[in-house]
Structure formats: structure tokens, C-alpha cells
Design a protein around this motif. Structure first.
Motif, PDB file in Angstrom:
ATOM      1  N   ASN A 121       2.695   5.076 -14.972  1.00 24.85           N
ATOM      2  CA  ASN A 121       1.417   4.386 -15.054  1.00 24.85           C
ATOM      3  C   ASN A 121       1.672   2.892 -15.185  1.00 24.85           C
ATOM      4  OD1 ASN A 121      -1.138   3.477 -15.540  1.00 24.85           O
ATOM      5  ND2 ASN A 121      -1.508   4.733 -17.350  1.00 24.85           N
ATOM      6  N   PHE A 122       1.370   2.156 -14.131  1.00 21.09           N
ATOM      7  CA  PHE A 122       1.587   0.714 -14.141  1.00 21.09           C
ATOM      8  C   PHE A 122       0.488  -0.038 -14.889  1.00 21.09           C
ATOM      9  CE2 PHE A 122       4.060   1.905 -10.330  1.00 21.09           C
ATOM     10  CZ  PHE A 122       5.277   1.367 -10.717  1.00 21.09           C
ATOM     11  N   ASN A 123      -0.618   0.647 -15.193  1.00 20.14           N
ATOM     12  CA  ASN A 123      -1.748   0.001 -15.861  1.00 20.14           C
ATOM     13  C   ASN A 123      -1.684   0.139 -17.378  1.00 20.14           C
ATOM     14  OD1 ASN A 123      -2.902  -0.789 -13.397  1.00 20.14           O
ATOM     15  ND2 ASN A 123      -3.806   1.229 -13.140  1.00 20.14           N
TER      16      ASN A 123
ATOM     17  N   ARG B 285       3.971   1.593  -1.179  1.00 15.81           N
ATOM     18  CA  ARG B 285       4.580   1.728  -2.505  1.00 15.81           C
ATOM     19  C   ARG B 285       3.555   2.214  -3.526  1.00 15.81           C
ATOM     20  NH1 ARG B 285       9.376  -0.295  -1.573  1.00 15.81           N
ATOM     21  NH2 ARG B 285       9.726  -2.177  -0.396  1.00 15.81           N
ATOM     22  N   ALA B 286       2.359   1.665  -3.486  1.00 16.25           N
ATOM     23  CA  ALA B 286       1.309   2.070  -4.429  1.00 16.25           C
ATOM     24  C   ALA B 286       0.943   3.534  -4.230  1.00 16.25           C
ATOM     25  CB  ALA B 286       0.081   1.180  -4.266  1.00 16.25           C
ATOM     26  N   SER B 287       0.865   3.973  -2.981  1.00 16.79           N
ATOM     27  CA  SER B 287       0.521   5.360  -2.677  1.00 16.79           C
ATOM     28  C   SER B 287       1.559   6.324  -3.254  1.00 16.79           C
ATOM     29  CB  SER B 287       0.419   5.545  -1.162  1.00 16.79           C
ATOM     30  OG  SER B 287       0.223   6.894  -0.838  1.00 16.79           O
TER      31      SER B 287
ATOM     32  N   GLU C 148       0.829  -1.209   0.000  1.00 18.70           N
ATOM     33  CA  GLU C 148       0.000   0.000   0.000  1.00 18.70           C
ATOM     34  C   GLU C 148       0.863   1.258   0.000  1.00 18.70           C
ATOM     35  OE1 GLU C 148      -2.488  -0.657   3.413  1.00 18.70           O
ATOM     36  OE2 GLU C 148      -3.943  -1.848   2.266  1.00 18.70           O
TER      37      GLU C 148
ATOM     38  N   SER D 159       3.733   5.600  -5.697  1.00 14.53           N
ATOM     39  CA  SER D 159       3.774   5.429  -7.154  1.00 14.53           C
ATOM     40  C   SER D 159       2.701   6.244  -7.851  1.00 14.53           C
ATOM     41  CB  SER D 159       3.597   3.952  -7.520  1.00 14.53           C
ATOM     42  OG  SER D 159       4.650   3.181  -6.999  1.00 14.53           O
ATOM     43  N   GLN D 160       1.533   6.322  -7.263  1.00 13.45           N
ATOM     44  CA  GLN D 160       0.420   7.064  -7.868  1.00 13.45           C
ATOM     45  C   GLN D 160       0.694   8.563  -7.923  1.00 13.45           C
ATOM     46  OE1 GLN D 160      -2.934   5.875  -5.514  1.00 13.45           O
ATOM     47  NE2 GLN D 160      -3.002   3.827  -6.393  1.00 13.45           N
ATOM     48  N   LYS D 161       1.612   9.038  -7.129  1.00 12.38           N
ATOM     49  CA  LYS D 161       1.919  10.463  -7.073  1.00 12.38           C
ATOM     50  C   LYS D 161       3.046  10.869  -8.019  1.00 12.38           C
ATOM     51  CE  LYS D 161       0.203  10.747  -2.420  1.00 12.38           C
ATOM     52  NZ  LYS D 161       0.447  10.872  -1.026  1.00 12.38           N
TER      53      LYS D 161
END
Length: 110
Positions: A106-108, A95-97, A93, A99-101
Motif C-alpha cells: 500500500n503506497f498510500n 507499474r501502478a496496475s 500506469e 502494484s495494486q495487485k
């Protein structure tokens, strides 16, 4: 329970143990780390991390039976504890938080 911080190598070790289910012992954990991460830790470094993770309550261990092929020695099997699973969830969580910033990351994307 000691310090509950999770280092990067410790995180990889927890992931390897969890992925191996009931077959997680020194050699199989080392092989999983090599196959999945490309890292080749020494068996000593791996055992140090396993002992630290056990002390932190992230892993529990059971000793298997003696085998002829191991000269009568027993294997120590590791199991990811509920606390260890929680630590992995929190690390993911975090790392994801972050990464989104990061703009343009964009991992998707296909």
C-alpha cells in the motif's frame, strides 16, 4: 522511429530530462540521476541512452552556443517530446496496475 520499448535506465533518463526543463544536457542530467536515484552512470552510458531515446522519438535535441569554458564546444540540450511523455505515462500506469495487485503493498499508507 525504432523500437519504442522503454528500459528502466531510459525511463530514469526521461524523468531527469523532464525535470530539468530547458537545462537538460549531459552533465545536468547525470547530476540529476545521481541526486534522485543514487545511480552514477558513466557519461558514455548516459550519452548512449540519450541517443537511443532520441532515435525512438522520446527526446528531441537543440545545440546551444559555443562557450569559452567548454573550449568552443557546444552543449546539446535535450527536450522531452510528446511521445516521451506518453511513454512515461504508460510506464507509470503499468507499474501502478501491477502494484495494486500485490497483497499487502500500500503506497498510500502513512
Amino acid at each position: 522511429m525504432k523500437d519504442t520499448n522503454l528500459g528502466a535506465f531510459e525511463e530514469l533518463v526521461l524523468l531527469a530530462v523532464g525535470s530539468l526543463a530547458d537545462n537538460a544536457y549531459g552533465v545536468t542530467i547525470k547530476e540529476a540521476l545521481e541526486a534522485q536515484s543514487g545511480r552514477t552512470p558513466s557519461i558514455g552510458a548516459l550519452h548512449s541512452a540519450l541517443y537511443r531515446l532520441e532515435d525512438k522519438g522520446f527526446l528531441s535535441a537543440n545545440t546551444g552556443g559555443e562557450t569559452q569554458e567548454r573550449g568552443g564546444r557546444r552543449k546539446k540540450f535535450y527536450i522531452l517530446s510528446a511521445t516521451g511523455k506518453d511513454a512515461l505515462i504508460k510506464a507509470h500506469e503499468l507499474r501502478a496496475s501491477f502494484s495494486q495487485k500485490i497483497p499487502g503493498l500500500n503506497f498510500n499508507a502513512s
